[in-house]
Design a protein around this motif. Structure first.
Motif, mmCIF file in Angstrom:
data_model
loop_
_atom_site.group_PDB
_atom_site.id
_atom_site.type_symbol
_atom_site.label_atom_id
_atom_site.label_comp_id
_atom_site.label_asym_id
_atom_site.label_seq_id
_atom_site.Cartn_x
_atom_site.Cartn_y
_atom_site.Cartn_z
ATOM 1 N N UNK A 38 0.830 -1.204 0.000
ATOM 2 C CA UNK A 38 0.000 0.000 0.000
ATOM 3 C C UNK A 38 0.864 1.253 0.000
ATOM 4 N N UNK A 39 1.874 1.300 0.866
ATOM 5 C CA UNK A 39 2.769 2.449 0.962
ATOM 6 C C UNK A 39 4.115 2.066 0.369
ATOM 7 N N UNK A 40 4.410 2.640 -0.773
ATOM 8 C CA UNK A 40 5.660 2.317 -1.473
ATOM 9 C C UNK A 40 6.580 3.512 -1.623
ATOM 10 N N UNK A 47 -0.703 10.670 -0.956
ATOM 11 C CA UNK A 47 -1.959 10.318 -1.629
ATOM 12 C C UNK A 47 -2.974 9.772 -0.641
ATOM 13 N N UNK A 48 -2.554 8.841 0.207
ATOM 14 C CA UNK A 48 -3.496 8.235 1.149
ATOM 15 C C UNK A 48 -4.026 9.271 2.143
ATOM 16 N N UNK A 49 -3.151 10.129 2.658
ATOM 17 C CA UNK A 49 -3.587 11.130 3.633
ATOM 18 C C UNK A 49 -4.467 12.190 2.982
ATOM 19 N N UNK A 50 -4.150 12.568 1.753
ATOM 20 C CA UNK A 50 -4.976 13.537 1.035
ATOM 21 C C UNK A 50 -6.367 12.974 0.771
ATOM 22 N N UNK A 51 -6.443 11.718 0.373
ATOM 23 C CA UNK A 51 -7.747 11.102 0.132
ATOM 24 C C UNK A 51 -8.542 10.943 1.419
ATOM 25 N N UNK A 52 -7.848 10.674 2.531
ATOM 26 C CA UNK A 52 -8.539 10.643 3.824
ATOM 27 C C UNK A 52 -9.191 11.986 4.123
ATOM 28 N N UNK A 53 -8.448 13.076 3.852
ATOM 29 C CA UNK A 53 -8.977 14.417 4.100
ATOM 30 C C UNK A 53 -10.199 14.689 3.232
ATOM 31 N N UNK A 107 -22.071 0.898 -4.658
ATOM 32 C CA UNK A 107 -22.541 2.277 -4.445
ATOM 33 C C UNK A 107 -21.467 3.136 -3.774
ATOM 34 N N UNK A 108 -20.216 2.742 -3.932
ATOM 35 C CA UNK A 108 -19.111 3.438 -3.267
ATOM 36 C C UNK A 108 -18.930 4.838 -3.842
ATOM 37 N N UNK A 109 -18.809 5.843 -2.968
ATOM 38 C CA UNK A 109 -18.586 7.219 -3.416
ATOM 39 C C UNK A 109 -17.338 7.831 -2.788
ATOM 40 N N UNK A 110 -16.635 7.073 -1.967
ATOM 41 C CA UNK A 110 -15.443 7.582 -1.295
ATOM 42 C C UNK A 110 -14.184 7.118 -2.021
ATOM 43 N N UNK A 111 -13.051 7.734 -1.672
ATOM 44 C CA UNK A 111 -11.766 7.316 -2.230
ATOM 45 C C UNK A 111 -11.287 6.025 -1.572
ATOM 46 N N UNK A 116 -7.002 0.164 4.939
ATOM 47 C CA UNK A 116 -5.585 -0.188 4.972
ATOM 48 C C UNK A 116 -4.654 1.020 5.011
ATOM 49 N N UNK A 117 -5.137 2.200 4.628
ATOM 50 C CA UNK A 117 -4.248 3.351 4.431
ATOM 51 C C UNK A 117 -3.497 3.727 5.700
#
Length: 348
Positions: A38-40, A47-53, A107-111, A116-117
Motif C-alpha cells: 500500500x505504501x511504497x 496520496x493516502x492522507x490527502x484522500x482521507x482528508x 454504491x461506493x462514493x469515497x476514495x 488499509x491506508x
C-alpha cells in the motif's frame, strides 16, 4: 491447483538447501509485508492522507514536507475530524467507515474503503494525529505504533489560541505563555486592539489591519479587517483561529459573525474554498441585551440584537471590501429574540 511431485533429482539431497518446517510469521512481520504493497513511497503516503482528508469532507488541505517528505510529511485539513471512539481504531487494519460488506462497493462514493491506508502508513512511519470534531471543545493528540494501535493519547487544549484572543481583547493586559521552558507568547500592555493583534500575530497583515466603526449608542461595533490590497493567501485563513470576536470584552465563539466575514472576504478575492480573514470584531452592547449563561464555559452567548449586528457587518464590511457580494435585507435570516432560535444562530 498446486502440485508437489518427487523426481530422481531429489535423491542427491546433499545439493539442496536445508529446509525448515512451515511456521506462521509473527503478526508484526506479516503486517509489514502486506502493508508494503500500500505504501511504497512518499507519493503514496501523501496520496493516502490527502484522500482521507477529502473523504472527511475537507474544503482546505495544507501539505508540508521536510526534505521532500523523507523526514516529515504533515497534512492539515478542515474535515469533520474523528470521534474518540473512531480515534481508538483509526490505525487498525481493515477498520473503515466506508463499507460494511462487499455489496457496498456497487454504491461506493469515497476514495478509500479497504481500511488499509492508516495501518500501512503506521507500518512505515512514526505517526502522530491531532484531531477534533466540531462538538468537542478540545481535540486529541494521538501517537500510533507500528501496528496501528494507540500508544499514547492526550488532550490538546487550545491554550495558545485562548491566550492570543484574550491578549487582543484586553490591550492593557501584560500576558505571557510558556510551554516546556519555551516562550510561546509575550504581549506588553498597549492602548489598542490593533497594537495587541500586531504583538500576538507578528505578521504584516496585522500591521495593515484597517479600522471600521459601526453602530450607535445601543450597539457599537469596531472592526479590524485586512487592507484591500493584502494578499488573500496570507490575509485569509482556512480556519477562524485568527478571527477574534469579542463581546463586551469577552472572547466568544460566534459562528454567525465568522460566516459573514468569510463570505465577504472570499467574494471580494474570488476564493474557492472560502477563507476567514485575519480580523478583530469588538461588540459593545448594554448588558441587558446579552445572556452569557448558555453553557458552563461561557464561550457562546445569546445576543438579542443579533439581526442588527449582522446587518451592520454586511453593510459596513461590504463597503470596506469593494467587490464583495452582499445579501439583500429581505433575504437575510431573521434572528428573533427567542432563546432557542438565537442559540442556534450564534452557534452556526
Amino acid at each position: 491447483m498446486h502440485t508437489v511431485s518427487a523426481s530422481a533429482s531429489c535423491h542427491n539431497n546433499s545439493q539442496l538447501p536445508e529446509m525448515t518446517s512451515i511456521h506462521q510469521l509473527p503478526p508484526a512481520t506479516a503486517h509489514k509485508l502486506s502493508m508494503g504493497q500500500v505504501v511504497t513511497s512518499v507519493f503514496s503516503v501523501v496520496k493516502e492522507l490527502l484522500e482521507n482528508a477529502l473523504d472527511a469532507g475537507a474544503t482546505s488541505v495544507d501539505v508540508r514536507l521536510d526534505d521532500f517528505g523523507l523526514d516529515k510529511i504533515e497534512v492539515r485539513d478542515n474535515g469533520c475530524g474523528l470521534s474518540p471512539q473512531d480515534t481508538a481504531v483509526m490505525g487498525q487494519a481493515h477498520y473503515t467507515s466506508k463499507i460494511r460488506q462487499l455489496d457496498d462497493l456497487g454504491s461506493l462514493s469515497s476514495f478509500g474503503f479497504r481500511g488499509e491506508a492508516m495501518s500501512a502508513v503506521c507500518a512505515s512511519c512514526d505517526v502522530t494525529v491531532a484531531t477534533r470534531t466540531v462538538a468537542e471543545q478540545a481535540g486529541r493528540l494521538v501517537t500510533l505504533g507500528p501496528d496501528g494501535a494507540v500508544v499514547s493519547q492526550k488532550p490538546v487544549a487550545r491554550a495558545q489560541a485562548l491566550m492570543a484572543a484574550t491578549a487582543v481583547s484586553q490591550p492593557r493586559l501584560r500576558l505571557t505563555l510558556h510551554h516546556n521552558g519555551a516562550q510561546l507568547l509575550h504581549k506588553a500592555p498597549c492602548d489598542s486592539a490593533k497594537t495587541a493583534a500586531v504583538q500576538v500575530l507578528k505578521s504584516e497583515v496585522a500591521r495593515q489591519l484597517q479600522p471600521l466603526t459601526l453602530g450607535d449608542d445601543l450597539l457599537r461595533v469596531e472592526v479590524l479587517l485586512p487592507a484591500v490590497d493584502a494578499p488573500p493567501k496570507v490575509a485569509g485563513r482556512s480556519t477562524a483561529d485568527q478571527c477574534f470576536v469579542i463581546v463586551n470584552g469577552r472572547v466568544v465563539n460566534y459562528r454567525a459573525v465568522e460566516k459573514v466575514l468569510r463570505r465577504l472576504f472570499s467574494d471580494r478575492h474570488g476564493l474557492t474554498p472560502p477563507k476567514v480573514p485575519v480580523s478583530v470584531v469588538q461588540v459593545t452592547v448594554p448588558p441587558a441585551l446579552l445572556d452569557v449563561n448558555l453553557e458552563p464555559n461561557k464561550t457562546r452567548l445569546l445576543l438579542l440584537c443579533e439581526e442588527k449586528l449582522l446587518s451592520l457587518l454586511e453593510d459596513g464590511c461590504g463597503r470596506l471590501l469593494p467587490g464583495a457580494g452582499t445579501v439583500d435585507r429581505a433575504d437575510r435570516p431573521v434572528h428573533r429574540a427567542g432563546r432557542h432560535h438565537a442559540l442556534l444562530a450564534a452557534d452556526g
